[in-house]
Design a protein around this motif. Structure first.
Motif, short mmCIF file in Angstrom:
data_model
loop_
_atom_site.label_atom_id
_atom_site.label_comp_id
_atom_site.label_asym_id
_atom_site.label_seq_id
_atom_site.Cartn_x
_atom_site.Cartn_y
_atom_site.Cartn_z
N PHE A 164 0.83 -1.21 0.00
CA PHE A 164 0.00 0.00 0.00
C PHE A 164 0.86 1.26 0.00
CE2 PHE A 164 -1.88 3.17 3.01
CZ PHE A 164 -2.81 3.72 2.13
N LEU A 165 1.88 1.29 0.85
CA LEU A 165 2.75 2.47 0.93
C LEU A 165 3.51 2.69 -0.37
CD1 LEU A 165 4.14 2.09 4.57
CD2 LEU A 165 2.41 3.70 3.74
N ILE A 166 3.96 1.62 -0.98
CA ILE A 166 4.69 1.74 -2.25
C ILE A 166 3.77 2.25 -3.34
CG2 ILE A 166 5.93 0.44 -4.03
CD1 ILE A 166 7.05 -1.31 -1.79
N ASN A 167 2.48 1.97 -3.24
CA ASN A 167 1.51 2.43 -4.23
C ASN A 167 1.40 3.95 -4.27
OD1 ASN A 167 -0.77 0.49 -5.75
ND2 ASN A 167 0.50 -0.55 -4.22
N PHE A 168 1.86 4.63 -3.23
CA PHE A 168 1.81 6.10 -3.24
C PHE A 168 2.66 6.68 -4.37
CE2 PHE A 168 -0.19 5.73 0.84
CZ PHE A 168 -0.90 6.91 1.00
N THR A 169 3.60 5.89 -4.89
CA THR A 169 4.43 6.36 -6.01
C THR A 169 3.63 6.40 -7.31
OG1 THR A 169 5.15 4.12 -6.60
CG2 THR A 169 6.47 5.33 -4.96
N MET A 170 2.52 5.72 -7.38
CA MET A 170 1.68 5.55 -8.56
C MET A 170 2.27 4.55 -9.55
SD MET A 170 0.02 8.37 -11.19
CE MET A 170 -0.78 9.42 -9.98
N ILE A 171 3.47 4.08 -9.31
CA ILE A 171 4.10 3.13 -10.23
C ILE A 171 4.61 1.90 -9.46
CG2 ILE A 171 4.70 4.71 -12.10
CD1 ILE A 171 7.44 5.11 -10.76
N SER A 177 2.30 -5.35 -6.11
CA SER A 177 0.93 -5.35 -6.61
C SER A 177 0.28 -3.98 -6.42
CB SER A 177 0.09 -6.40 -5.88
OG SER A 177 0.60 -7.69 -6.12
N SER A 178 -0.60 -3.62 -7.35
CA SER A 178 -1.35 -2.37 -7.23
C SER A 178 -2.53 -2.54 -6.29
CB SER A 178 -1.87 -1.92 -8.59
OG SER A 178 -0.82 -1.61 -9.47
N VAL A 179 -2.89 -1.48 -5.59
CA VAL A 179 -4.10 -1.50 -4.78
C VAL A 179 -5.30 -1.81 -5.66
CG1 VAL A 179 -5.67 -0.07 -3.40
CG2 VAL A 179 -3.20 0.04 -3.01
N ASP A 180 -5.28 -1.30 -6.89
CA ASP A 180 -6.31 -1.60 -7.88
C ASP A 180 -5.63 -1.75 -9.24
OD1 ASP A 180 -8.50 -1.31 -9.84
OD2 ASP A 180 -9.71 -0.75 -8.11
N GLY A 181 -6.03 -2.76 -9.99
CA GLY A 181 -5.38 -3.06 -11.26
C GLY A 181 -5.48 -1.98 -12.31
N VAL A 182 -6.46 -1.06 -12.16
CA VAL A 182 -6.63 -0.02 -13.18
C VAL A 182 -5.48 0.98 -13.19
CG1 VAL A 182 -9.14 -0.20 -13.12
CG2 VAL A 182 -7.99 1.50 -11.69
N TYR A 183 -4.63 0.95 -12.16
CA TYR A 183 -3.57 1.94 -12.07
C TYR A 183 -2.51 1.79 -13.16
CZ TYR A 183 -5.42 2.59 -7.29
OH TYR A 183 -6.23 2.81 -6.20
#
Length: 331
Positions: free
Chosen positions: A116-123, A130-136
């Motif tokens: 989740f924290l790594i997802n803040f990068t958007m990449i 893994s993405s919080v949501d696959g649409v990213y």
């Protein structure tokens, strides 16, 4: 002849709304069955090609980016404007999705706190996370395109976009000849198509704009099937109608509204909607219309709240800040 003197194109917002809607319906039908095995919806209604709404988004992005940078000569101002347009809303949508899925979602949609924290990068895919949501995944494509525009502004080649466009097409032919074609190159050609349509709309186009559009269409013939060709041909037809003012019938409030909330809707609809669908099925609901409309309406409500109560005020506030002023550009 002046094709369109307006500064804002309402039909473009409507196209955003259409793109968002078909992507949502794709995820709630074909993708829902593919991921979870439920056929209650797809037995009656299916939209397997709705994911091509993303391709429509990419052409729109190419169009509006050149519209937005006409008076921007500082590349860092461009990056800042893109940052405040993408990241705050993304963070809000991601936090909402993470919390909701953590408490209510199926196990295969959950991510760890570290992920989740790594997802803040958007990449997150760059970190093999893994993405919080696959649409990213589409945001990574957008960011790559933005960095190309950043360097175009930095090295003052913005006005030489036609040369850059031909270079991109040449590299495409070269790579397709020597390597296996990739979808990502196709996505780049869609941004280039959008740029050329913007120039046509602005009435400062040349024959090269039409040539590059047709060459981008021709590039799709290098792929193993003709899907990309037909999709691109459809997009070209839509945008030729747009720039010559033939899509006026799209200026209707529901589509304009969906276009206005399209970014937030895109960010929050998938895993949130899938969780709602699964819970409704487990509760015994079999009506496919309700299995579609209930998560759709709830997603629209959430997206509207994010857009009007958070996204717009935050962007409005951040637009008053000018951090790029402290970075001088020497030429």
């Amino acid at each position: 002849m002046t094709i369109n003197p307006r500064k804002r194109i309402d039909e473009l917002d409507s196209l955003r709304g259409i793109a968002a809607l078909v992507v949502v319906l794709y995820h709630y039908t074909f993708r829902f069955e593919e991921k979870f095995g439920f056929t209650q919806i797809t037995d009656h209604f299916n939209l397997p090609y709705g994911h091509y709404g993303v391709e429509l988004f990419f052409v729109i992005s190419g169009f509006v980016i050149f519209m937005s940078i006409e008076k921007i000569n500082n590349p860092f101002k461009f990056l800042y404007k893109r940052f405040i347009r993408l990241y705050p809303t993304f963070w809000i949508g991601m936090i909402f999705s993470y919390i909701f899925i953590t408490f209510f979602g199926p196990e295969n949609l959950k991510v760890t706190p570290t992920e989740f924290l790594i997802n803040f990068t958007m990449i997150p895919s760059f970190f093999n996370v893994s993405s919080v949501d696959g649409v990213y995944w589409t945001l990574k494509v957008e960011m790559f395109f933005y960095f190309i525009i950043f360097f175009d502004i930095l090295f003052s080649v913005k006005k030489k976009y036609q040369i850059v466009g031909y270079l991109y097409i040449f590299l495409g032919i070269l790579s397709f000849t020597l390597l296996r074609p990739t979808n990502y190159f196709f996505y780049g050609s869609l941004f280039l198509i959008g740029i050329n349509f913007y120039k046509i709309w602005k009435d400062n186009a040349s024959i090269h704009n039409h040539i590059q559009i047709l060459l981008c269409l021709a590039l799709t013939l290098f792929y193993s099937n003709f899907e990309f060709f037909y999709v691109t041909l459809t997009l070209l037809a839509i945008f030729y109608l747009l720039v010559y003012n033939k899509l006026f019938f799209l200026k209707i409030r529901p589509l304009l509204f969906l276009g206005n909330i399209s970014y937030s809707l895109y960010l929050v609809h998938q895993n949130f909607g899938h969780t709602i669908q699964i819970e409704l099925i487990h509760a015994g609901l079999e009506n496919y219309i309700l299995l579609l409309t209930i998560p759709l309406i709830l997603s629209i409500i959430i997206a509207s709240m994010i857009t009007y109560f958070l996204e717009k005020p935050i962007i409005s506030y951040l637009n008053t800040k000018h951090p790029w002023r402290f970075i001088s550009i020497k030429k």
